[in-house]
Scaffold this motif. Structure first.
Motif, PDB file in Angstrom:
ATOM      1  N   LEU A   1       0.837  -1.191   0.000  1.00 10.13           N
ATOM      2  CA  LEU A   1       0.000   0.000   0.000  1.00 10.13           C
ATOM      3  C   LEU A   1       0.872   1.242   0.000  1.00 10.13           C
ATOM      4  O   LEU A   1       1.969   1.243   0.576  1.00 10.13           O
ATOM      5  CB  LEU A   1      -0.897   0.031   1.243  1.00 10.13           C
ATOM      6  CG  LEU A   1      -1.886  -1.116   1.438  1.00 10.13           C
ATOM      7  CD1 LEU A   1      -2.546  -1.005   2.805  1.00 10.13           C
ATOM      8  CD2 LEU A   1      -2.926  -1.095   0.340  1.00 10.13           C
ATOM      9  N   CYS A   2       0.371   2.310  -0.595  1.00 11.08           N
ATOM     10  CA  CYS A   2       1.080   3.581  -0.591  1.00 11.08           C
ATOM     11  C   CYS A   2       0.123   4.675  -0.135  1.00 11.08           C
ATOM     12  O   CYS A   2      -1.017   4.751  -0.609  1.00 11.08           O
ATOM     13  CB  CYS A   2       1.619   3.900  -1.980  1.00 11.08           C
ATOM     14  SG  CYS A   2       2.471   5.498  -2.085  1.00 11.08           S
ATOM     15  N   GLY A   3       0.584   5.502   0.792  1.00 10.15           N
ATOM     16  CA  GLY A   3      -0.257   6.596   1.258  1.00 10.15           C
ATOM     17  C   GLY A   3       0.460   7.457   2.273  1.00 10.15           C
ATOM     18  O   GLY A   3       1.629   7.242   2.583  1.00 10.15           O
ATOM     19  N   THR A   4      -0.240   8.446   2.770  1.00 15.57           N
ATOM     20  CA  THR A   4       0.319   9.275   3.826  1.00 15.57           C
ATOM     21  C   THR A   4       0.323   8.499   5.136  1.00 15.57           C
ATOM     22  O   THR A   4      -0.426   7.518   5.297  1.00 15.57           O
ATOM     23  CB  THR A   4      -0.514  10.556   4.017  1.00 15.57           C
ATOM     24  OG1 THR A   4      -1.834  10.192   4.448  1.00 15.57           O
ATOM     25  CG2 THR A   4      -0.599  11.354   2.725  1.00 15.57           C
ATOM     26  N   ARG A   5       1.172   8.913   6.055  1.00 13.92           N
ATOM     27  CA  ARG A   5       1.223   8.223   7.352  1.00 13.92           C
ATOM     28  C   ARG A   5      -0.124   8.279   8.038  1.00 13.92           C
ATOM     29  O   ARG A   5      -0.582   7.289   8.612  1.00 13.92           O
ATOM     30  CB  ARG A   5       2.291   8.860   8.243  1.00 13.92           C
ATOM     31  CG  ARG A   5       2.347   8.261   9.637  1.00 13.92           C
ATOM     32  CD  ARG A   5       3.445   8.872  10.488  1.00 13.92           C
ATOM     33  NE  ARG A   5       4.752   8.512   9.987  1.00 13.92           N
ATOM     34  CZ  ARG A   5       5.899   8.920  10.549  1.00 13.92           C
ATOM     35  NH1 ARG A   5       5.864   9.707  11.597  1.00 13.92           N
ATOM     36  NH2 ARG A   5       7.061   8.544  10.044  1.00 13.92           N
ATOM     37  N   GLU A   6      -0.798   9.435   7.979  1.00 15.32           N
ATOM     38  CA  GLU A   6      -2.084   9.599   8.654  1.00 15.32           C
ATOM     39  C   GLU A   6      -3.125   8.617   8.093  1.00 15.32           C
ATOM     40  O   GLU A   6      -3.868   7.981   8.851  1.00 15.32           O
ATOM     41  CB  GLU A   6      -2.593  11.037   8.507  1.00 15.32           C
ATOM     42  CG  GLU A   6      -1.758  12.094   9.212  1.00 15.32           C
ATOM     43  CD  GLU A   6      -0.461  12.426   8.477  1.00 15.32           C
ATOM     44  OE1 GLU A   6      -0.308  12.007   7.297  1.00 15.32           O
ATOM     45  OE2 GLU A   6       0.402  13.080   9.086  1.00 15.32           O
ATOM     46  N   ALA A   7      -3.169   8.499   6.775  1.00 14.79           N
ATOM     47  CA  ALA A   7      -4.136   7.600   6.154  1.00 14.79           C
ATOM     48  C   ALA A   7      -3.828   6.146   6.471  1.00 14.79           C
ATOM     49  O   ALA A   7      -4.735   5.347   6.738  1.00 14.79           O
ATOM     50  CB  ALA A   7      -4.151   7.826   4.641  1.00 14.79           C
ATOM     51  N   LEU A   8      -2.552   5.782   6.444  1.00 18.30           N
ATOM     52  CA  LEU A   8      -2.161   4.410   6.748  1.00 18.30           C
ATOM     53  C   LEU A   8      -2.455   4.070   8.210  1.00 18.30           C
ATOM     54  O   LEU A   8      -2.845   2.944   8.536  1.00 18.30           O
ATOM     55  CB  LEU A   8      -0.684   4.195   6.438  1.00 18.30           C
ATOM     56  CG  LEU A   8      -0.330   4.234   4.943  1.00 18.30           C
ATOM     57  CD1 LEU A   8       1.181   4.317   4.756  1.00 18.30           C
ATOM     58  CD2 LEU A   8      -0.883   3.018   4.222  1.00 18.30           C
ATOM     59  N   GLU A   9      -2.298   5.056   9.086  1.00 20.19           N
ATOM     60  CA  GLU A   9      -2.613   4.824  10.496  1.00 20.19           C
ATOM     61  C   GLU A   9      -4.116   4.590  10.691  1.00 20.19           C
ATOM     62  O   GLU A   9      -4.524   3.822  11.561  1.00 20.19           O
ATOM     63  CB  GLU A   9      -2.161   6.013  11.339  1.00 20.19           C
ATOM     64  CG  GLU A   9      -0.648   6.071  11.537  1.00 20.19           C
ATOM     65  CD  GLU A   9      -0.196   7.316  12.279  1.00 20.19           C
ATOM     66  OE1 GLU A   9      -1.017   8.259  12.430  1.00 20.19           O
ATOM     67  OE2 GLU A   9       0.953   7.370  12.723  1.00 20.19           O
ATOM     68  N   GLN A  10      -4.923   5.238   9.863  1.00 20.56           N
ATOM     69  CA  GLN A  10      -6.371   5.064   9.975  1.00 20.56           C
ATOM     70  C   GLN A  10      -6.807   3.618   9.689  1.00 20.56           C
ATOM     71  O   GLN A  10      -7.713   3.088  10.307  1.00 20.56           O
ATOM     72  CB  GLN A  10      -7.107   5.984   9.004  1.00 20.56           C
ATOM     73  CG  GLN A  10      -7.085   7.459   9.390  1.00 20.56           C
ATOM     74  CD  GLN A  10      -7.762   8.316   8.325  1.00 20.56           C
ATOM     75  OE1 GLN A  10      -8.572   7.824   7.538  1.00 20.56           O
ATOM     76  NE2 GLN A  10      -7.415   9.595   8.291  1.00 20.56           N
ATOM     77  N   ILE A  11      -6.130   3.017   8.703  1.00 24.83           N
ATOM     78  CA  ILE A  11      -6.558   1.651   8.340  1.00 24.83           C
ATOM     79  C   ILE A  11      -5.798   0.568   9.102  1.00 24.83           C
ATOM     80  O   ILE A  11      -6.149  -0.604   8.999  1.00 24.83           O
ATOM     81  CB  ILE A  11      -6.391   1.406   6.819  1.00 24.83           C
ATOM     82  CG1 ILE A  11      -4.921   1.397   6.421  1.00 24.83           C
ATOM     83  CG2 ILE A  11      -7.164   2.422   6.015  1.00 24.83           C
ATOM     84  CD1 ILE A  11      -4.708   0.948   4.991  1.00 24.83           C
ATOM     85  N   ALA A  12      -4.774   0.955   9.889  1.00 27.60           N
ATOM     86  CA  ALA A  12      -3.988  -0.035  10.622  1.00 27.60           C
ATOM     87  C   ALA A  12      -4.832  -0.985  11.465  1.00 27.60           C
ATOM     88  O   ALA A  12      -4.592  -2.208  11.462  1.00 27.60           O
ATOM     89  CB  ALA A  12      -2.944   0.669  11.478  1.00 27.60           C
ATOM     90  N   PRO A  13      -5.862  -0.496  12.205  1.00 30.10           N
ATOM     91  CA  PRO A  13      -6.669  -1.423  13.010  1.00 30.10           C
ATOM     92  C   PRO A  13      -7.380  -2.491  12.191  1.00 30.10           C
ATOM     93  O   PRO A  13      -7.698  -3.566  12.702  1.00 30.10           O
ATOM     94  CB  PRO A  13      -7.672  -0.488  13.711  1.00 30.10           C
ATOM     95  CG  PRO A  13      -7.025   0.838  13.725  1.00 30.10           C
ATOM     96  CD  PRO A  13      -6.261   0.905  12.432  1.00 30.10           C
ATOM     97  N   ARG A  14      -7.642  -2.218  10.918  1.00 29.67           N
ATOM     98  CA  ARG A  14      -8.336  -3.202  10.081  1.00 29.67           C
ATOM     99  C   ARG A  14      -7.409  -4.293   9.570  1.00 29.67           C
ATOM    100  O   ARG A  14      -7.853  -5.290   8.982  1.00 29.67           O
ATOM    101  CB  ARG A  14      -8.974  -2.505   8.866  1.00 29.67           C
ATOM    102  CG  ARG A  14      -9.888  -1.355   9.234  1.00 29.67           C
ATOM    103  CD  ARG A  14     -10.403  -0.678   7.975  1.00 29.67           C
ATOM    104  NE  ARG A  14     -10.480   0.764   8.164  1.00 29.67           N
ATOM    105  CZ  ARG A  14     -10.727   1.632   7.202  1.00 29.67           C
ATOM    106  NH1 ARG A  14     -10.933   1.196   5.986  1.00 29.67           N
ATOM    107  NH2 ARG A  14     -10.769   2.909   7.445  1.00 29.67           N
ATOM    108  N   LEU A  15      -6.106  -4.111   9.768  1.00 29.59           N
ATOM    109  CA  LEU A  15      -5.131  -5.069   9.245  1.00 29.59           C
ATOM    110  C   LEU A  15      -4.844  -6.201  10.212  1.00 29.59           C
ATOM    111  O   LEU A  15      -4.173  -7.167   9.857  1.00 29.59           O
ATOM    112  CB  LEU A  15      -3.832  -4.336   8.902  1.00 29.59           C
ATOM    113  CG  LEU A  15      -3.942  -3.200   7.902  1.00 29.59           C
ATOM    114  CD1 LEU A  15      -2.587  -2.498   7.764  1.00 29.59           C
ATOM    115  CD2 LEU A  15      -4.406  -3.708   6.559  1.00 29.59           C
ATOM    116  N   VAL A  16      -5.312  -6.086  11.441  1.00 28.96           N
ATOM    117  CA  VAL A  16      -4.987  -7.078  12.475  1.00 28.96           C
ATOM    118  C   VAL A  16      -5.743  -8.372  12.229  1.00 28.96           C
ATOM    119  O   VAL A  16      -6.950  -8.332  11.978  1.00 28.96           O
ATOM    120  CB  VAL A  16      -5.310  -6.514  13.862  1.00 28.96           C
ATOM    121  CG1 VAL A  16      -4.964  -7.559  14.937  1.00 28.96           C
ATOM    122  CG2 VAL A  16      -4.553  -5.229  14.107  1.00 28.96           C
TER     123      VAL A  16
END
Length: 217
Positions: A202-217
């Motif tokens: 995935l490629c994106g801003t840190r803020e956007a990637l942090e938003q979806i981090a909980p869905r990756l678990v």
């Protein structure tokens, strides 16, 4: 295949040298300590004993023919700086330097080198990111606030379309590719179904990637 010269065969220098060889390149290792230089004769393309602060001695190595020269001298600030100045005088254009302190960085930055590396600091950042986001296997900053992250798809996302993961961040995060066994998928539609154990970039801003981090678990 490229050719690189690594000056200073301490832990950092030899690790970089061996990885470059593993990647298919040739490497000349240079150290002024005969015992260290001789230790890696069988591992490197060349292992040379040389006083790296002596411009005349460095001239004999024809370093300008290297694709890049990595100055991996550790704590000896004077030797590092004299070596860099000699390389500049010899016309070496692509010089990478390991900096061991802020003072070292400040001085080297005035010498016009291609890149200054802080291995301990950079590794510390990577470890912190790994602890904070254990679902991310690796990440790379590509500038302008953008990052590429490498994740392994967990069971919670098995058979889920990419749109489920990116629905609330569409436009801020882009799906680059999915690696599945020996297959690589690069034209990813929103309805592309992820499978457990896929490798997903995935490629994106840190803020956007942090938003979806909980869905990756």
């Amino acid at each position: 295949m490229a050719h690189f010269t690594v000056i200073g065969l301490g832990r950092f220098g030899i690790a970089a040298s061996l990885e470059l060889i593993h990647l298919g390149h040739t490497v000349t290792g240079v150290d002024r300590n005969p015992k260290i230089a001789e230790l890696y004769v069988e591992d490197l393309t060349q292992s040379i004993i040389c006083d790296v602060t002596d411009e005349h001695a460095l001239r004999e190595l024809e370093l300008a023919a290297s694709n890049a020269v990595l100055v991996a001298i550790g704590e000896d600030l004077e030797s590092s700086l004299l070596c860099i100045l000699a390389l500049k005088n010899l016309g070496v254009k692509e010089i990478w330097v390991k900096a061991s302190s802020k003072a070292h960085h400040t001085i080297v930055s005035k010498l016009g080198v291609a890149r200054i590396i802080h291995p301990e600091e950079e590794m510390g950042v990577r470890i912190a990111q790994a602890l904070n986001y254990p679902m991310v296997n690796n990440y790379l900053s590509i500038g302008h606030g953008l990052y590429v992250v490498d994740i392994e798809v967990k069971s919670a996302l098995h058979d889920q379309p990419i749109s489920t993961l990116l629905s609330k961040t569409q436009g801020d995060v882009d799906a680059i590719l999915v690696k599945r066994g020996r297959e690589t998928f690069i034209r990813l539609s929103d309805d592309f179904l992820l499978q457990e154990h896929d490798t997903f970039l995935l490629c994106g801003t840190r803020e956007a990637l942090e938003q979806i981090a909980p869905r990756l678990v």
